[in-house]
Design an enzyme around this catalytic site. Structure first.
Site, PDB file in Angstrom:
ATOM      1  CG  ASP A   1     -86.792  87.850 -51.236  1.00  0.00           C
ATOM      2  OD1 ASP A   1     -85.566  87.672 -51.039  1.00  0.00           O
ATOM      3  OD2 ASP A   1     -87.243  88.854 -51.814  1.00  0.00           O
TER       4      ASP A   1
ATOM      5  CG  ASP B   1     -92.058  94.812 -45.558  1.00  0.00           C
ATOM      6  OD1 ASP B   1     -90.849  94.954 -45.267  1.00  0.00           O
ATOM      7  OD2 ASP B   1     -92.842  95.782 -45.654  1.00  0.00           O
ATOM      8  CB  VAL B   2     -87.383  91.842 -43.119  1.00  0.00           C
ATOM      9  CG1 VAL B   2     -87.175  90.497 -43.778  1.00  0.00           C
ATOM     10  CG2 VAL B   2     -86.660  92.957 -43.865  1.00  0.00           C
TER      11      VAL B   2
ATOM     12  CE1 TYR C   1     -75.585  96.610 -46.742  1.00  0.00           C
ATOM     13  CE2 TYR C   1     -73.326  97.004 -46.061  1.00  0.00           C
ATOM     14  CZ  TYR C   1     -74.307  96.142 -46.512  1.00  0.00           C
ATOM     15  OH  TYR C   1     -74.010  94.820 -46.710  1.00  0.00           O
TER      16      TYR C   1
ATOM     17  CE  LYS D   1     -75.725  94.521 -43.670  1.00  0.00           C
ATOM     18  NZ  LYS D   1     -76.481  93.248 -43.557  1.00  0.00           N
TER      19      LYS D   1
ATOM     20  CB  THR E   1     -75.211  89.987 -54.265  1.00  0.00           C
ATOM     21  OG1 THR E   1     -74.876  91.114 -53.441  1.00  0.00           O
ATOM     22  CG2 THR E   1     -74.617  88.717 -53.664  1.00  0.00           C
TER      23      THR E   1
END
Length: 256
Positions: free
Chosen positions: A36, A62-63, A155, A159, A190
């Protein structure tokens, strides 16, 4: 202990679904790498797991940086000797009406939610192939990769791409015994739903699900944990709808 000694990497592991999944994996016997950008929160998850008798380590990540994702996979192998499960979970959301949504908003979300998943798939699959590991790559998609909703342009685009990356990855990696599957939650309790809360849409979101409640992160973690087991061998290239019926019906409610 259905994941006993499986080396599992979880991106976005410091909070929400990632945190719950890290804890679930550890309870099932997995050795867990929590990755993370939030180091303090990630280290807290690792401490929780280790204090409960599990095995976990933290990697700051950092993805959106492929070199860092590759280093994460190498770290997992150097630490625990292998990589058996990769859960590409990290994600962010920006809630704005389409006409207010900017290219910068779009690219920021896509960089994490789409490119981050692709990087995780690629780095993990290359290492699994190199080691001869018949592993599992699990991608966190979303019901919003299938149905449209208000205010989350980037988003939804990302996705939707994750759904196809999952199918394509399964096809390409099957010859090496590597499974690729996904999970598609709806509204989970979340931080990512805070945009809906701020917009006054949280009750509306709840009513789009059959129980009329938010899904808890631990409930998604149960699904992900099963997908990681050998018992889920025949689940490949599919995305499991963990959406409390969100995609199965249309409410007549309107937010405005």
């Amino acid at each position: 202990m259905k994941l006993k000694d499986k080396v599992s990497v979880i991106t976005g592991g410091a909070d929400g679904i990632g945190r719950a999944t890290a804890q679930k994996f550890a309870k099932e016997g997995a050795k867990v790498v929590v990755a993370d950008l939030n180091e303090d929160a990630g280290q807290n998850v690792v401490a929780e797991i280790n204090n409960q008798g599990g095995e976990a380590v933290f990697f700051k990540l950092d993805v959106t940086n492929f070199d860092e994702v590759t280093a994460l996979v190498e770290f997992a192998v150097n630490t625990f000797g292998s990589i058996d499960v990769m859960f590409n979970n990290a994600g962010i959301g920006i809630n704005k009406p389409f006409l207010d949504h900017t290219p910068d908003d779009y690219h920021k979300v896509v960089a994490v939610n789409q490119h981050g998943v692709y990087y995780g798939m690629l780095a993990a699959a290359r290492k699994m192939k190199e080691l001869g590991v018949k592993g599992a790559i699990i991608n966190n998609a979303s019901v919003f990769g299938y149905v449209a909703t208000l205010g989350v342009t980037g988003y939804q685009a990302a996705k939707g791409a994750v759904v196809m990356l999952t199918k394509h990855g399964a096809l390409e990696l099957a010859p090496y015994g590597i499974r690729v599957v996904g999970v598609a939650p709806a509204a989970v309790n979340t931080n990512i739903v805070e945009g809906y809360r701020a917009a006054g849409l949280l009750d509306y979101m709840k009513k789009q699900q059959l129980t009329r409640e938010l899904i808890e992160p631990e409930e998604i973690a149960e699904v992900v944990s099963f997908l990681a087991t050998d018992e889920a061998r025949v689940m490949n290239g599919s995305v499991v709808m963990a959406d409390d019926g969100f995609a199965s019906f249309k409410s007549d409610l309107r937010p405005f």
